[in-house]
Write an enzyme that holds these catalytic residues in place. Structure first.
Site, short mmCIF file in Angstrom:
data_model
loop_
_atom_site.label_atom_id
_atom_site.label_comp_id
_atom_site.label_asym_id
_atom_site.label_seq_id
_atom_site.Cartn_x
_atom_site.Cartn_y
_atom_site.Cartn_z
N GLY A 66 0.83 -1.21 0.00
CA GLY A 66 0.00 0.00 0.00
C GLY A 66 0.85 1.25 0.00
O GLY A 66 0.59 2.21 0.73
N ASP A 103 -3.21 -6.83 -5.09
CA ASP A 103 -3.92 -6.75 -3.80
C ASP A 103 -3.08 -7.42 -2.71
O ASP A 103 -2.89 -8.65 -2.74
CB ASP A 103 -5.28 -7.46 -3.95
CG ASP A 103 -6.12 -7.38 -2.70
OD1 ASP A 103 -5.56 -7.14 -1.61
OD2 ASP A 103 -7.35 -7.55 -2.82
N ASN A 143 1.79 -2.43 5.34
CA ASN A 143 1.14 -1.16 5.67
C ASN A 143 -0.28 -1.07 5.12
O ASN A 143 -1.14 -0.41 5.72
CB ASN A 143 2.01 -0.02 5.10
CG ASN A 143 1.25 1.28 4.98
OD1 ASN A 143 1.01 1.96 5.97
ND2 ASN A 143 0.84 1.64 3.76
N SER A 185 -3.56 1.07 14.58
CA SER A 185 -4.29 2.35 14.58
C SER A 185 -4.72 2.66 16.00
O SER A 185 -4.92 1.74 16.81
CB SER A 185 -5.53 2.22 13.69
OG SER A 185 -6.43 3.29 13.94
N TYR A 238 -12.98 -2.84 11.41
CA TYR A 238 -11.63 -2.31 11.19
C TYR A 238 -10.85 -2.28 12.52
O TYR A 238 -9.69 -2.72 12.58
CB TYR A 238 -11.75 -0.89 10.61
CG TYR A 238 -10.46 -0.11 10.51
CD1 TYR A 238 -9.57 -0.32 9.46
CD2 TYR A 238 -10.13 0.87 11.45
CE1 TYR A 238 -8.39 0.42 9.36
CE2 TYR A 238 -8.96 1.62 11.36
CZ TYR A 238 -8.09 1.38 10.30
OH TYR A 238 -6.94 2.11 10.20
N LYS A 244 -7.23 -3.98 13.79
CA LYS A 244 -6.09 -3.18 14.21
C LYS A 244 -5.62 -3.57 15.61
O LYS A 244 -4.43 -3.53 15.92
CB LYS A 244 -6.42 -1.68 14.12
CG LYS A 244 -6.62 -1.20 12.67
CD LYS A 244 -5.32 -1.36 11.88
CE LYS A 244 -5.45 -1.02 10.42
NZ LYS A 244 -4.19 -1.12 9.68
N1 LIG Z 1 -4.38 7.82 7.70
C1 LIG Z 1 -4.73 7.63 8.94
O1 LIG Z 1 -5.28 8.53 9.59
C2 LIG Z 1 -4.47 6.31 9.62
C3 LIG Z 1 -4.69 6.21 10.99
C4 LIG Z 1 -4.47 5.00 11.62
C5 LIG Z 1 -4.00 3.91 10.91
N2 LIG Z 1 -3.78 4.03 9.58
C6 LIG Z 1 -3.31 2.83 8.86
O2 LIG Z 1 -2.12 3.12 8.18
C7 LIG Z 1 -2.07 2.42 6.95
C8 LIG Z 1 -1.91 3.39 5.79
O3 LIG Z 1 -2.93 4.37 5.88
P1 LIG Z 1 -3.18 5.44 4.72
O4 LIG Z 1 -4.21 6.40 5.23
O5 LIG Z 1 -1.88 5.95 4.21
O6 LIG Z 1 -3.83 4.44 3.67
P2 LIG Z 1 -4.70 4.69 2.35
O7 LIG Z 1 -6.06 4.20 2.60
O8 LIG Z 1 -4.52 6.09 1.92
O9 LIG Z 1 -4.00 3.71 1.35
C9 LIG Z 1 -2.63 3.80 1.00
C10 LIG Z 1 -2.42 3.11 -0.31
O10 LIG Z 1 -2.77 1.73 -0.20
C11 LIG Z 1 -3.38 1.31 -1.42
N3 LIG Z 1 -4.17 0.11 -1.21
C12 LIG Z 1 -5.46 0.01 -0.81
N4 LIG Z 1 -5.85 -1.27 -0.79
C13 LIG Z 1 -4.77 -2.01 -1.17
C14 LIG Z 1 -4.55 -3.40 -1.33
N5 LIG Z 1 -5.53 -4.29 -1.12
N6 LIG Z 1 -3.33 -3.81 -1.75
C15 LIG Z 1 -2.34 -2.94 -2.00
N7 LIG Z 1 -2.50 -1.59 -1.86
C16 LIG Z 1 -3.70 -1.14 -1.44
C17 LIG Z 1 -4.22 2.52 -1.80
O11 LIG Z 1 -4.54 2.53 -3.19
C18 LIG Z 1 -3.32 3.70 -1.40
O12 LIG Z 1 -2.51 4.16 -2.48
C19 LIG Z 1 -3.36 1.60 6.88
O13 LIG Z 1 -3.13 0.29 7.36
C20 LIG Z 1 -4.29 2.33 7.82
O14 LIG Z 1 -5.26 1.48 8.38
C21 LIG Z 1 -4.00 5.20 8.92
#
Ligand SMILES: NC(=O)c1ccc[n+]([C@@H]2O[C@H](COP(=O)([O-])OP(=O)(O)OC[C@H]3O[C@@H](n4cnc5c(N)ncnc54)[C@H](O)[C@@H]3O)[C@@H](O)[C@H]2O)c1
Length: 260
Positions: free
Chosen positions: A14, A65, A92, A145, A158, A162
């Protein structure tokens, strides 16, 4: 600043945008080699071309994926085939599906479990087998998270995944610790990424009011923590979840909140 990053080989899922992209870029700037996984072909190709021209011979793109076993196998092969080894693993990619508990569908439940848990579990399983065979240690950083620590409206499925990642982190120190492989976890708070910007018009402004530090988190805040956990300096940090949230989980609600 941190050592033990140069020439190491990382797999990040990701990583086309958001937190994963920030981690990939920071690792490349620190002279690591990175297998970048992303599901969205259109998003990632321009970014990948940009990274590849800035850091030639340090990156490989593997579309797919990250929750699918076949794609996980391809990521492992890409690292070994192109760079000869695996040192760092960062599962990630995660899917955040909001939904009323009473209306949540089995197919959505499966979607979340497949990426957030199956994706992390089997990437770590397959990569750590190679790390053990190499006998030169390794580093794993999972992405949890704050919603895996505190309840959050409409995020039960979700949040469960986490919280499970934090337990996976603890459990695996028993298996991986004797091989000099550390496993740690980051629990980001509200972090401004392309996705969260689209979730709410004033995501940054709203969270700035809720976070004791008075600011929303950035992908770089998370990437810097990840860099530390991957470094030589973090060799004795194992089985931990580091919360990076500007203080949000450190406080509760107070009687004074009711007066506003
Ligand atoms: N952004 C936040 O506020 C936040 C907070 C807590 C935890 N997180 C966790 O951090 C991680 C990254 O968060 P983010 O906000 O950067 O993520 P995001 O949702 O923006 O996704 C990041 C990238 O992952 C890609 N992606 C989605 N599904 C995929 C799959 N099945 N296989 C491969 N790639 C895939 C998306 O296209 C995107 O480019 C996640 O695990 C999320 O749960 C994020």
């Amino acid at each position: 600043m941190f050592t033990g990053i140069k020439n190491k080989v990382a797999i990040i899922t990701g990583a086309g945008t958001g937190i994963g992209y920030a981690i990939a870029k920071l690792l490349l700037e620190n002279e690591a080699k990175v297998v970048i996984n992303e599901i969205d072909k259109t998003v990632v190709e321009s970014l990948y071309n940009e990274l590849n021209s800035q850091f030639p011979d340090q990156t490989v793109l593997q579309l797919g994926d990250a929750g699918e076993i076949e794609v996980i196998d391809q990521l492992i092969s890409a690292a070994v085939h192109n760079f000869g080894t695996i040192d760092f693993v960062i599962p990630n990619a995660g899917i955040t599906l909001f939904g009323d508990f009473f209306k949540f569908k089995p197919e959505d439940f499966q979607k979340v479990i497949q990426l957030n848990l199956q994706g992390a579990f089997f990437l770590v399983q397959k990569a750590s087998k190679i790390m053990i065979a190499q006998n030169k240690g390794g580093r794993i950083v999972l992405m949890s998270s704050i919603t895996g620590i505190k309840g959050y409206p409409d995020l039960t499925c979700y949040s469960m995944t986490k919280a499970a990642l934090r337990m996976m982190t603890k459990s695996l120190v028993l298996v991986l610790g004797p091989h000099e492989i550390t496993i740690n976890c980051i629990a980001p708070g509200a972090t401004l990424t392309e996705r969260t910007k689209n979730e709410e018009p004033d995501y940054a402004g709203t969270w700035a009011k809720l976070i004791p530090r008075g600011k929303v988190g950035t992908p770089d805040d998370i990437a810097q923590t990840c860099l530390f956990l991957l470094s030589k300096e973090a060799a004795h940090v194992n089985g931990q979840t580091i919360v990076v949230d500007g203080g949000w989980t450190a406080i509760g609600r107070y009687p004074n909140d009711l007066q506003e």
